[in-house]
Every structure is written in structure tokens, then in C-alpha cells.
Write a protein that holds these residues in place. Structure first.
Motif, short mmCIF file in Angstrom:
data_model
loop_
_atom_site.label_atom_id
_atom_site.label_comp_id
_atom_site.label_asym_id
_atom_site.label_seq_id
_atom_site.Cartn_x
_atom_site.Cartn_y
_atom_site.Cartn_z
N ILE A 134 1.08 -1.37 -0.27
CA ILE A 134 0.08 -0.51 -0.25
C ILE A 134 0.53 1.22 0.10
O ILE A 134 0.69 2.80 -0.10
N THR A 135 2.13 1.08 0.79
CA THR A 135 2.96 2.69 0.34
C THR A 135 4.32 1.94 -0.41
O THR A 135 4.56 3.11 -0.93
N SER A 136 4.81 1.58 -0.47
CA SER A 136 6.39 0.72 -0.74
C SER A 136 6.09 0.31 -2.35
O SER A 136 5.04 -0.21 -2.79
N PRO A 137 7.15 0.66 -3.11
CA PRO A 137 6.87 0.27 -4.65
C PRO A 137 7.61 -1.09 -4.46
O PRO A 137 8.65 -0.97 -3.56
N ASN B 163 11.26 5.89 -2.88
CA ASN B 163 11.07 6.20 -3.88
C ASN B 163 12.05 6.35 -5.05
O ASN B 163 11.99 6.40 -5.57
N ASP B 164 13.15 7.34 -4.03
CA ASP B 164 13.94 8.00 -5.47
C ASP B 164 15.35 6.55 -5.68
O ASP B 164 15.41 6.88 -7.05
N ASN C 86 7.16 10.73 -14.57
CA ASN C 86 6.62 10.20 -14.19
C ASN C 86 6.46 10.14 -12.78
O ASN C 86 6.12 11.30 -12.36
N SER C 87 4.62 9.71 -12.73
CA SER C 87 3.97 9.65 -11.63
C SER C 87 4.10 8.69 -10.28
O SER C 87 2.80 7.35 -11.21
N LEU C 88 4.14 7.96 -9.40
CA LEU C 88 3.43 7.45 -8.74
C LEU C 88 2.68 7.11 -7.00
O LEU C 88 3.42 8.10 -6.96
N GLY C 89 1.81 6.42 -7.10
CA GLY C 89 1.27 7.05 -5.78
C GLY C 89 0.73 5.27 -5.36
O GLY C 89 1.58 4.21 -5.45
N PHE C 90 0.97 5.96 -3.71
CA PHE C 90 0.18 5.00 -2.51
C PHE C 90 -0.25 4.04 -3.28
O PHE C 90 -1.86 4.03 -4.35
N GLY C 91 -0.21 2.42 -3.09
CA GLY C 91 -1.82 2.08 -3.17
C GLY C 91 -0.62 1.40 -4.68
O GLY C 91 -1.41 0.07 -5.49
N GLY C 92 0.79 1.74 -5.73
CA GLY C 92 1.15 1.20 -6.09
C GLY C 92 0.85 1.70 -7.77
O GLY C 92 0.63 0.37 -8.65
N HIS C 93 0.71 2.19 -7.45
CA HIS C 93 0.69 3.13 -9.05
C HIS C 93 1.57 3.71 -9.78
O HIS C 93 1.86 4.63 -8.97
#
Length: 412
Positions: A269-272, A310-311, A395-402
Motif C-alpha cells: 500500500i505504500t512501498s514500491p 521512491n528515489d 513519471n508519477s507514482l502513488g501510494f497503492g502501487g500506482h
């Protein structure tokens, strides 16, 4: 691929300025919008800094007596959309019928400020004290709805809620609406106003926000000493339309949207996913649609949140997808200046990327002093760079694995 979709208008509000001109001038000069939090007393919070919208004049965009009917996130959406339509030299109802103009806005959190205020009213006086239209202040689709009402846009109207990828997905989905023929013009973007005790406090509880008290040290994407994101707020809106419509109207054209990829990690839910596998697949999807080669990309606007995971994993995703070419592409995180605008991030970053293609000014990643060995790309540290940019990726990355990727092309 369908119809060609171009961008003819841009509008934005952020902690760096209340219009695109102010924001762009600040960005190219490396002037960050991040400062001490003033919106509420944060003395009991680890977070001390944010990028707040300042001196916002609501009366420039609506009657002030309408203010109580909408949360701050909707107000920002209207302001950015009005500016984008004006920039596009578009008159709805003259250039195009209202039912052929749609709106698609993204937000991660929606009307959290109104939610907190309403909850306070409930605790203090029971439901009788609650504002009768409190629900319409809070729900996320109200930004898109209020923009449509303000501009008389009667076509497709939708809202994307995909965490920090919301703004980018709204743009990509609006592009698909035009390609399918459901609308001729779409006003698309993202908006957020979550610098509130609950908005900041929840991220503090998660350990995701930088505790730095120095605004110039708080947000440092890709730096070895980065320790969390810095919250930002505001909105970004773009006018999308067919190439034929833009030519017919003699509208200004900033460039073309040629690729859109969006996938889920199905991991956490939070980690890529370690290594950024989802981001890689989103890039593959966007490239397959765009028809361009990896060697064509001149610039990447990274998600670049200034968080450890993230980075690192976004860097690995770029390395995996581009191979050795990754080291030849300038990459920057404009969140180092705007803060993390959550659902508005992707929209504002798309706007800044179009401005890069228009001007040849690649914006820097501020506060990159000591590079993380795992983040070893060309992040354009601290100072802008001048280069012709014909193809760019965001690039756009979001919580939930988006994971969402947009590819833009300068109009040749």
C-alpha cells in the motif's frame, strides 16, 4: 493511436506563485516555494516546512460569496482552469459547443480542510451545527464539477483519485476521451490542499515527511541525506484538444501528448516494488503507444519525492528501462521546489515539462549536495541547464502501487 492530442493552454497555482508566469520564473531561477508552515500551529508536529499557496486572490476567479460553497482544493482547481482556458484563447460556446468540452480533474485527498472543519462543528454542536452542504465541500469530484460549472463545460466530467499519480492519470484519461471522439476539448489536471493538521499529521505518523526545520534542507531528492517528502499544495490545469481543432482556432500549441502508460504494482500500500518493476512496465506501455525510441527522450521529469524508497527505486526503474542511455538523459525532480503537491503533482510537473520543451530550460533538482550512490543518474543538481528538448517523459507514482508515465513531444 487515434487523433493527435495537443496542449493549447496551461494554468497553475502553487507555493511558487499564483500563475504560470510567476511559477516558471521562480523555477528557472531555482527559487523554491518551500518555507515554514503558517497555515496552522505545527509546533507539536515533526514537520515544520511546506510549500503553501500565498496571497491567493479568490475574487480574480469567482464571486467571493461563492467561497463558502467549496473547499480550497476546488478553488485552486477553478483558478488554474480559468487561467488555462484564457491561455488557450478558448471561448466555450463560441469556438466549440459546451457539450463538446469536458473536465477531468485528479486529487489524492479532496476536501480535507472542510472535513476537519465539519468534524469540529459536529463535536462542538451536534449535527445541527454542520453546514448543510458539507458533503459537497469534501467529496473529491467537486473540483471537476465546480470547474465545469464555472466554465460552462457540459461534456465528459470525471475525477481521478489515484494518490500521487492522480493528476497524470487525469491528463492521460482526458487524452483518451478526445481520441475516442467523446469530446473535442478537455480541461484536465490535478488539485490538492492538504496542508492541514490531519493532512500533515497523518504523513508525520507514517514517518514520510521530512522533520527538517530549514526550508532549504527539507526537500532533497536523490541526496544521500534525504529524510522525507515536504507537502505542497495548489493545482495545475491543461487544455487538451485535437490538433485539427487547435489549427482551426489558431490556438497556441505547447506540444503533443503521445504516450500514456498506467499500471499497478499489486505489491504494497505504500512501498514500491523493489527495483521499480511497475514503473518499468508503465514506461513500456507509454512507449508502445508513442512510437518513439528510447534514444529520442531528451529529458525526464522524475517523481522524485525525497523519500528513501521512491528515489532509489525510481532510479532503478529508469536504469532498467533505458539501460546505458539512462546516464545520458537529464533527470530532475521539480518537487524540490514545489514540494509534493500530491494529486496536483503530475499536472504541475506536466506543465513544467511543456515549458521546458518550449524554452529549452531544464529545471534543476535543488538541494542535491551529496549524491546517494544508489542514485547515480544526471539529476541536474542545483542549477538549470539549457538544451533543446523535443521529447520528454514524466513519471508519477502513488501510494497503492500506482505507476503512471506520460510522454510529450514538442510540436515540429
Amino acid at each position: 493511436m487515434g487523433k493527435r492530442v495537443v496542449v493549447t493552454g496551461l494554468g497553475a497555482v502553487s507555493g511558487m506563485g499564483n500563475c504560470l508566469g510567476e511559477i516558471w520564473n521562480a523555477a528557472k531561477n531555482g527559487d523554491s516555494g518551500i518555507d515554514k508552515i503558517t497555515r496552522f500551529d505545527c509546533s507539536g508536529f515533526p514537520a515544520k516546512c511546506a510549500s503553501e499557496v500565498k496571497d491567493f486572490n479568490l475574487s480574480d476567479y469567482m464571486y467571493v460569496n461563492e467561497r463558502h460553497r467549496m473547499d480550497r482544493f476546488s478553488q485552486y482547481a477553478i483558478a488554474s482552469s480559468v487561467m488555462a482556458v484564457e491561455d488557450s484563447r478558448l471561448t466555450i460556446g463560441v469556438d466549440v459547443p459546451p457539450d463538446r468540452v469536458g473536465v477531468w480533474m485528479g486529487t489524492a485527498i479532496g476536501g480535507i480542510e472542510s472535513f476537519e472543519d465539519t468534524h469540529r462543528q459536529l463535536l462542538e454542536g451536534g449535527y445541527e451545527r454542520v453546514y448543510p452542504f458539507a458533503t459537497t465541500l469534501v467529496i473529491s469530484n467537486m473540483a471537476s464539477s465546480q470547474v465545469a460549472i464555472a466554465l460552462n463545460a457540459k461534456g465528459v466530467n470525471n475525477c481521478t483519485v489515484l494518490s500521487c499519480a492522480s493528476g497524470s492519470n487525469a491528463i492521460g484519461d482526458a487524452m483518451r476521451v478526445i481520441q475516442s471522439g467523446e469530446a473535442d476539448i478537455m480541461i484536465a489536471g490535478g488539485t490538492e490542499a492538504s496542508i492541514t493538521p490531519l493532512g500533515i499529521g497523518a504523513f508525520c505518523a507514517m514517518g514520510a515527511i521530512s522533520p527538517q526545520g530549514d526550508p532549504k534542507a527539507a526537500c532533497r531528492p536523490f541526496d544521500r541525506n534525504r529524510d522525507g517528502l515536504v507537502m505542497g499544495e495548489g493545482a495545475g490545469a491543461l487544455v487538451l484538444e485535437t490538433f485539427e481543432s487547435a489549427i482551426r482556432r489558431n490556438a497556441p500549441v505547447y506540444g503533443e501528448i503521445i504516450g500514456y502508460g498506467t499500471v499497478g504494482d499489486a505489491y504494497h500500500i505504500t512501498s514500491p516494488v523493489p527495483g521499480g518493476e511497475g514503473c518499468v512496465r508503465a514506461m513500456e506501455m507509454a512507449f508502445a503507444q508513442s512510437g518513439v525510441l528510447k534514444s529520442d527522450i531528451d529529458y525526464i521529469n522524475a517523481h522524485g519525492t525525497s523519500t528513501i524508497l521512491n528515489d532509489r527505486d525510481e532510479t532503478k526503474a529508469i536504469q532498467t528501462f533505458f539501460g546505458e542511455k539512462a546516464y545520458d538523459i537529464p533527470v530532475s525532480s521539480t518537487k524540490s521546489m514545489t514540494g509534493h503537491m500530491m494529486g496536483a503533482s503530475g499536472a504541475v510537473e506536466a506543465i513544467l515539462t511543456f515549458m521546458t520543451m518550449k524554452t529549452g530550460v531544464i529545471l534543476p533538482t535543488l538541494n542535491l549536495i551529496e549524491r546517494d550512490p544508489e542514485c547515480d543518474l544526471d539529476y541536474v543538481p542545483n542549477l538549470p541547464r539549457f538544451k533543446e528538448v523535443n521529447f520528454a517523459l514524466s513519471n508519477s507514482l502513488g501510494f497503492g502501487g500506482h505507476n503512471t508515465v506520460l510522454i510529450f513531444k514538442a510540436l515540429s
